[in-house]
Design an enzyme around this catalytic site. Structure first.
Site, PDB file in Angstrom:
ATOM      1  CE1 TYR A   1      -4.078  -1.987   5.056  1.00  0.00           C
ATOM      2  CE2 TYR A   1      -3.194   0.038   4.672  1.00  0.00           C
ATOM      3  CZ  TYR A   1      -3.767  -1.231   4.306  1.00  0.00           C
ATOM      4  OH  TYR A   1      -4.015  -1.286   2.796  1.00  0.00           O
TER       5      TYR A   1
ATOM      6  CB  SER B   1      -1.190  -0.029   1.169  1.00  0.00           C
ATOM      7  OG  SER B   1      -1.511   1.153   1.558  1.00  0.00           O
TER       8      SER B   1
END
Length: 259
Positions: free
Chosen positions: A148, A135
Site C-alpha cells: 500500500y 493517501s
C-alpha cells in the site's frame, strides 16, 4: 470551478470516499458516471444521484478503455476524472508477488492507463482535471503494508509528473491524501486503527467536501487532515528523525502484538 453540466467520472464510487465524491459532485451540478466492481452498489449510487452506472474493472487496460468509452457515450466530454478505486492487499515483507502486482495495478497503473486515454484530448482543448485519491501513506508511509505504501507513493509520483508535464496546457492534476477515513479499509485495519486515528478519523463526506473545496484554486495536494502538511515537511527536512519516530510507532505496535 463551476461543475454545472460538466462530465465527471468517479471510479470505486460504490462505497466510501468514492460514493461521497460522486454525491458531492452531483450536488454541485455535475453529470456523474459511477464506476465500481460492485455492480449493485454502482447502480444504487447512480440511481440516487441521477447519474450513470458503469460497473466494472477500472484498473486493467481493457477495463479502463471500456469505462472511458461508456463514459463518453453517456457524457459526451469527460471533464473531470476521479481515479478513486484502490486496494490494500499484502502485509509485511512476506507479502506475495501477487499482492504486489495487484496493488501496483490498481493503485498506480489504473491512473496511468486512464491518463493515456484522457490527457491528450484535454491538452488539445486546453482543459481537463485528473484527481487521484492517493493517501497520506503516499506522502509519508504506511506501517504494516509495504504494498500500500509503495503503490500510493507511486500514485502521488505519477500525479506529480502529470502536473509538471501538462499544467501549462490546461490540465489540472490533484492528489487527495487523507489519513484515517471511516471506510471499510479503516475498519479492517486492526492494530493500525490506533495510528490512523491519531489526529482524527474523518467521514468520507468530509473528504469529499475537502475535494470539492480544492476545485477552487487548483492546488495539487488536497489534505483533508491539515496536520499531514507538517508531517510531510518534517519528513523532508529531517528524514532520519522522521524514520526514527515511525520506528518507535512500529515498536509500539510490535509490543501490542506480543502482549
Amino acid at each position: 470551478m463551476d461543475l454545472t453540466g460538466k462530465g465527471v467520472v468517479v471510479t470505486g464510487a460504490g462505497h466510501g470516499i468514492g460514493r461521497a465524491l460522486a454525491r458531492r459532485m452531483a450536488a454541485g451540478g455535475a453529470r456523474v458516471v459511477v464506476n465500481d466492481l460492485d455492480a449493485e452498489a454502482a447502480e444504487a449510487v447512480a440511481t440516487e444521484i441521477q447519474g450513470y452506472a458503469a460497473p466494472g474493472d477500472a484498473a486493467s487496460a481493457v477495463g479502463v478503455a471500456a469505462l472511458v468509452e461508456r463514459a463518453r457515450a453517456a457524457l459526451g466530454d469527460i471533464d473531470v476524472w476521479f481515479g478513486n478505486a484502490g486496494i490494500d492487499r499484502g502485509n509485511g515483507l512476506d507479502a506475495p508477488d501477487e499482492d504486489w502486482s495487484a496493488a501496483l495495478d490498481v493503485n498506480v497503473m489504473a491512473h496511468v492507463r486512464a491518463a493515456r486515454l484522457l490527457v491528450p484530448d484535454w491538452a488539445e482543448r486546453g482543459a481537463g482535471r485528473f484527481v487521484v485519491t492517493a493517501s497520506a501513506a503516499g506522502l509519508l508511509t504506511m506501517l504494516g503494508s509495504p504494498t500500500y505504501s509503495v503503490s500510493k507513493h507511486g500514485a502521488v509520483a505519477f500525479a506529480e509528473w502529470l502536473s509538471a508535464t501538462y499544467r501549462h496546457r490546461g490540465v489540472v492534476v490533484q492528489a487527495i491524501c487523507p489519513q484515517g477515513v471511516r471506510t471499510r479499509m479503516y475498519e479492517d485495519a486492526g492494530a493500525l486503527k490506533e495510528v490512523l486515528s491519531h489526529d482524527s478519523v474523518l467521514t468520507p463526506e468530509e473528504v469529499a467536501e475537502a475535494a470539492w473545496a480544492a476545485l477552487d484554486g487548483d492546488r495539487f495536494l488536497v489534505l483533508p487532515h491539515p496536520q499531514v502538511q507538517d508531517y510531510y515537511a518534517a519528513r523532508a527536512t529531517d528524514t532520519d528523525r522522521w524514520l526514527g519516530g515511525m520506528n518507535r510507532v512500529q515498536q509500539h505496535l510490535d509490543q501490542k502484538g506480543d502482549s
